[in-house]
Design an enzyme around this catalytic site. Structure first.
Site, PDB file in Angstrom:
ATOM      1  N   GLY A 222      10.796  89.309  63.747  1.00 17.56           N
ATOM      2  CA  GLY A 222      12.108  89.483  63.114  1.00 17.56           C
ATOM      3  C   GLY A 222      12.099  89.187  61.628  1.00 17.56           C
ATOM      4  O   GLY A 222      11.137  89.510  60.923  1.00 17.56           O
ATOM      5  N   ASP A 249      12.473  99.803  55.945  1.00 16.11           N
ATOM      6  CA  ASP A 249      13.526 100.517  55.203  1.00 16.11           C
ATOM      7  C   ASP A 249      14.882 100.292  55.882  1.00 16.11           C
ATOM      8  O   ASP A 249      15.909 100.176  55.215  1.00 16.11           O
ATOM      9  CB  ASP A 249      13.203 102.016  55.134  1.00 16.11           C
ATOM     10  CG  ASP A 249      11.819 102.266  54.530  1.00 16.11           C
ATOM     11  OD1 ASP A 249      11.375 101.453  53.708  1.00 16.11           O
ATOM     12  OD2 ASP A 249      11.171 103.263  54.915  1.00 16.11           O
TER      13      ASP A 249
HETATM   14  O1  LIG Z   1       5.867 104.207  48.415  1.00 16.06           O
HETATM   15  P1  LIG Z   1       4.904 103.740  49.459  1.00 16.06           P
HETATM   16  O2  LIG Z   1       4.706 102.266  49.459  1.00 16.06           O
HETATM   17  O3  LIG Z   1       3.609 104.534  49.391  1.00 16.06           O
HETATM   18  O4  LIG Z   1       5.550 104.033  50.877  1.00 16.06           O
HETATM   19  C1  LIG Z   1       5.982 105.310  51.245  1.00 16.06           C
HETATM   20  C2  LIG Z   1       5.927 105.513  52.705  1.00 16.06           C
HETATM   21  O5  LIG Z   1       6.601 104.473  53.380  1.00 16.06           O
HETATM   22  C3  LIG Z   1       7.593 104.989  54.254  1.00 16.06           C
HETATM   23  O6  LIG Z   1       8.824 104.888  53.638  1.00 16.06           O
HETATM   24  C4  LIG Z   1       7.722 104.162  55.478  1.00 16.06           C
HETATM   25  O7  LIG Z   1       8.273 102.907  55.088  1.00 16.06           O
HETATM   26  C5  LIG Z   1       7.256 106.453  54.460  1.00 16.06           C
HETATM   27  O8  LIG Z   1       8.422 107.206  54.519  1.00 16.06           O
HETATM   28  C6  LIG Z   1       6.376 106.821  53.285  1.00 16.06           C
HETATM   29  O9  LIG Z   1       6.977 107.727  52.449  1.00 16.06           O
END
Ligand SMILES: O=P(O)(O)OC[C@H]1O[C@](O)(CO)[C@@H](O)[C@H]1O
Length: 313
Positions: A222, A249
């Site tokens: 968590g 996210d």
């Molecule tokens: O900008 P970064 O740290 O390379 O992460 C991007 C990536 O992470 C994610 O947002 C997943 O959290 C994917 O959608 C991908 O685009």
């Protein structure tokens, strides 16, 4: 209106394969493609919760065009991306159907020219005039200075807009010095930043480095929040199995959603932990399962204590 910044947007490709083996050729059983990069994912979740969101950052080339076309299909999201002459990257997530594990390959992104970076900074300053919170998310594309986030954090603070930072590596190290109101690392990023592997100690150290509140996402354990107003842990009712892509996210979206509604920290953490768990449970990477989210809201346990309160955003 909430603003999310994704300097390194991406077209996220997800491949499902029956069983992933290194050095072998694979038949892909299903492919999905969608607009991504962390701040874009945050915006999608916020919009699904009913917030108005503006997305900014950079987009260019064929992938940038596809990304922008697909963004028009997301109700509640306003596209304020700055065009660049380079081509927006792709990221590839390969889901092993046997184990459920995901392997992620992230391209570096287009090189951003000095004039493009200046155009972004000008637009960012203008957008801050009409938003109630901003999230700065993800990696920096080549050409953007490594201290970029520290500057963007300071600009937001000077405009009186609460600012959350979610990045990694050198961008995180430099960005935290700008004093973001909220820092949202995962356990690995927090340990890399501070050198401490014990999350509470690491979060306290990150606060000393400049973060107002640290909310660390600790995977199945968590969330841990260390803020001027107290410390809390928020945990889902049981260990969840699923695809964790985008779960961090979803945490950012939950925190901002509750922040702009002026909810206290325990409520913010409940919402963030429920959204994160509902993202892991969703069959589509990065989406959250709404019935699971609504069920989980009453199943998240928040423990901890408030300190003699100084109010933080
Ligand atoms: O900008 P970064 O740290 O390379 O992460 C991007 C990536 O992470 C994610 O947002 C997943 O959290 C994917 O959608 C991908 O685009």
């Amino acid at each position: 209106m909430i603003l999310t910044v994704t300097l390194n947007t991406a077209l996220d490709i997800t491949y499902r394969v029956p069983s992933l083996r290194p050095y072998a050729s694979h038949r892909v059983s299903a492919v999905t493609e969608r607009p991504g990069g962390k701040g874009v994912n945050v915006a999608r979740v916020l919009a699904a919760l009913g917030h108005e969101v503006t997305v900014t950052g950079f987009a260019g080339g064929t992938t940038g065009r596809i990304l922008r076309d697909r963004l028009t299909e997301v109700p509640g999201v306003v596209d304020a991306l700055v065009p660049v002459s380079g081509t927006t990257r792709r990221t590839v997530a390969v889901v092993d159907e046997r184990s459920g594990g995901t392997t992620q390959l992230n391209e570096p992104g287009p090189t951003v020219a000095h004039a493009e970076w200046s155009a972004f900074q000008e637009l960012y300053g203008d957008l801050l005039a009409s938003v109630s919170a901003v999230a700065l998310c993800g990696s920096l594309p080549p050409g953007v200075p490594v201290g970029a986030y520290a500057g963007l954090v300071r600009t937001a603070r000077a405009a009186g807009v609460p600012v959350l930072l979610d990045t990694s590596g050198a961008a995180l190290r430099r960005g935290v010095a700008g004093r973001p109101d909220i820092l949202k690392p995962n356990a690995e990023e927090l340990a890399e930043l501070t050198g401490f592997h014990e999350p509470l100690r690491a979060a306290q150290d990150a606060r000393r480095r400049g973060a107002g509140t640290v909310v660390a996402s600790l995977g199945p354990e968590g969330l841990l929040a260390v803020s001027p107003e107290g410390r809390w842990r928020a945990a889902p009712p049981s260990r969840l199995r699923g695809n964790p892509t985008g779960a961090g996210d979803a945490v950012v979206a939950g925190l901002l959603s509750a922040l702009v509604e002026h909810r206290p920290w325990p409520d913010r953490l409940t919402r963030a932990a429920a959204l994160s768990a509902a993202t892991v449970l969703s069959p589509t990477a990065g989406d959250f399962d709404r019935p699971a989210y609504e069920r989980l809201l009453s199943g998240i346990t928040v423990t901890g204590e408030a300190s003699a309160a100084q109010v933080s955003p």
